[in-house]
Scaffold this motif. Sequence first.
Motif, short mmCIF file in Angstrom:
data_model
loop_
_atom_site.label_atom_id
_atom_site.label_comp_id
_atom_site.label_asym_id
_atom_site.label_seq_id
_atom_site.Cartn_x
_atom_site.Cartn_y
_atom_site.Cartn_z
N SER A 77 -3.25 10.25 -0.30
CA SER A 77 -1.95 9.67 0.06
C SER A 77 -0.95 10.67 0.62
CB SER A 77 -1.33 8.99 -1.17
OG SER A 77 -2.14 7.95 -1.62
N LEU B 238 -3.80 6.29 4.00
CA LEU B 238 -2.81 6.09 2.94
C LEU B 238 -1.57 6.96 3.11
CD1 LEU B 238 -5.09 5.79 -0.21
CD2 LEU B 238 -3.93 3.96 1.03
N ASN B 239 -1.60 7.98 3.96
CA ASN B 239 -0.44 8.84 4.15
C ASN B 239 0.57 8.14 5.06
OD1 ASN B 239 1.41 10.90 4.36
ND2 ASN B 239 -0.03 12.42 5.12
#
Length: 125
Positions: free
Chosen positions: A33, A42-43
């Motif tokens: 993340s 997810l980042n």
Amino acid sequence: SADITAEMASGKYDLGVVNINGQPNGIALLYESFHSKSSSTLNLNQVKDSQLDDLLLSMVTATSDVKTLELAAAAQKLMVEKAYSVPLYTGNRFLAVSNRIKGLVSNEYTFIFPNLINAYIDGGK
């Protein structure tokens, strides 16, 4: 779809909201993340922080649980200080298990998802 994934990877948005459900490994989730070179989508915050990257990489390659948790705590502290993410909601989850079940493991890495590899029923059927 591929279009949505491409849009997410582009970073051409002002706010990203994600529901993470089912990732049993909190250590991997932190890395996926927030590491700038993560192959995950997810980042959403498009975080690019070399200090955080160093902490996260050290965290996922640490050889002891104690060191992993120390690095995770340091990474989370930095993430809170820089306000990279703001949790909107965290639901409560419960897991009920008979006291006849032995060897069941659930810890910081698995959250509430139990590890059944060494689980057995005490006393037969």
